[in-house]
Design a protein around this motif. Structure first.
Motif, mmCIF file in Angstrom:
data_model
loop_
_atom_site.group_PDB
_atom_site.id
_atom_site.type_symbol
_atom_site.label_atom_id
_atom_site.label_comp_id
_atom_site.label_asym_id
_atom_site.label_seq_id
_atom_site.Cartn_x
_atom_site.Cartn_y
_atom_site.Cartn_z
ATOM 1 N N ASN A 9 0.826 -1.211 0.000
ATOM 2 C CA ASN A 9 0.000 0.000 0.000
ATOM 3 C C ASN A 9 0.856 1.255 0.000
ATOM 4 O O ASN A 9 0.563 2.226 -0.706
ATOM 5 C CB ASN A 9 -0.944 0.012 1.199
ATOM 6 N N ILE A 10 1.928 1.249 0.782
ATOM 7 C CA ILE A 10 2.819 2.410 0.831
ATOM 8 C C ILE A 10 3.550 2.564 -0.503
ATOM 9 O O ILE A 10 3.674 3.675 -1.028
ATOM 10 C CB ILE A 10 3.804 2.289 2.015
ATOM 11 N N GLU A 11 4.016 1.468 -1.076
ATOM 12 C CA GLU A 11 4.699 1.514 -2.375
ATOM 13 C C GLU A 11 3.760 2.064 -3.455
ATOM 14 O O GLU A 11 4.175 2.888 -4.274
ATOM 15 C CB GLU A 11 5.191 0.113 -2.757
ATOM 16 N N ALA A 13 1.199 4.090 -3.020
ATOM 17 C CA ALA A 13 1.007 5.517 -2.751
ATOM 18 C C ALA A 13 2.225 6.320 -3.209
ATOM 19 O O ALA A 13 2.085 7.398 -3.800
ATOM 20 C CB ALA A 13 0.734 5.749 -1.264
ATOM 21 N N LEU A 14 3.436 5.803 -2.960
ATOM 22 C CA LEU A 14 4.653 6.484 -3.409
ATOM 23 C C LEU A 14 4.730 6.559 -4.926
ATOM 24 O O LEU A 14 5.103 7.597 -5.489
ATOM 25 C CB LEU A 14 5.897 5.769 -2.860
ATOM 26 N N LEU A 27 -0.448 11.794 0.013
ATOM 27 C CA LEU A 27 0.511 10.731 0.295
ATOM 28 C C LEU A 27 0.689 10.557 1.793
ATOM 29 O O LEU A 27 0.626 9.441 2.309
ATOM 30 C CB LEU A 27 1.857 11.052 -0.365
ATOM 31 N N GLU A 28 0.889 11.663 2.498
ATOM 32 C CA GLU A 28 1.067 11.597 3.951
ATOM 33 C C GLU A 28 -0.152 10.996 4.634
ATOM 34 O O GLU A 28 -0.019 10.144 5.524
ATOM 35 C CB GLU A 28 1.336 12.991 4.514
ATOM 36 N N ASP A 30 -2.429 8.953 3.347
ATOM 37 C CA ASP A 30 -2.576 7.538 3.023
ATOM 38 C C ASP A 30 -1.532 6.672 3.735
ATOM 39 O O ASP A 30 -1.847 5.591 4.231
ATOM 40 C CB ASP A 30 -2.497 7.321 1.516
ATOM 41 N N VAL A 31 -0.292 7.146 3.790
ATOM 42 C CA VAL A 31 0.754 6.389 4.479
ATOM 43 C C VAL A 31 0.448 6.322 5.971
ATOM 44 O O VAL A 31 0.562 5.265 6.594
ATOM 45 C CB VAL A 31 2.153 6.982 4.198
ATOM 46 N N ARG A 32 0.042 7.452 6.552
ATOM 47 C CA ARG A 32 -0.314 7.462 7.977
ATOM 48 C C ARG A 32 -1.459 6.493 8.237
ATOM 49 O O ARG A 32 -1.434 5.727 9.203
ATOM 50 C CB ARG A 32 -0.709 8.880 8.409
ATOM 51 N N THR A 34 -2.285 3.829 6.487
ATOM 52 C CA THR A 34 -1.784 2.462 6.342
ATOM 53 C C THR A 34 -1.038 2.025 7.590
ATOM 54 O O THR A 34 -1.252 0.919 8.108
ATOM 55 C CB THR A 34 -0.854 2.358 5.111
#
Length: 90
Positions: A9-11, A13-14, A27-28, A30-32, A34
């Motif tokens: 999921n992080i990959e 989003a990046l 991005l921040e 979504d990563v947060r 996840t």
């Protein structure tokens, strides 16, 4: 969510951020999200606990097998923790 799913999921989003189809704030967020999902759905003997109290610890989330261990973990991470409580993250 397992570790591999979280990393995927992080990959993703990046990659979307790098392609220009996602803003930094998206991005921040979504990563947060996840990471919070991963921590609160952690499988095993550990559970997520959130510290509440002074500014240095308020909102800090740690994984621990018990409330006592969570308090000790917070104290290990923040030398001037002061007075605080820990609660299970639901």
């Amino acid at each position: 969510m397992d570790r591999i799913s979280a990393l995927r999921n992080i990959e993703e989003a990046l990659a979307e951020f790098e392609a220009g189809s996602r803003s930094l704030s998206d991005l921040e967020r979504d990563v947060r999200g996840t990471l919070r999902t991963y921590a609160t759905e952690f499988e095993g003997d550990l559970q997520a606990y959130r510290a509440n109290g002074g500014a240095t610890v308020d909102g800090l989330v740690v994984l621990a097998p018990s409330e006592t261990a969570a308090r000790e973990r917070v104290q290990d991470l923040v030398s001037d923790a002061g007075e605080f409580t820990v609660t299970v993250v639901e």
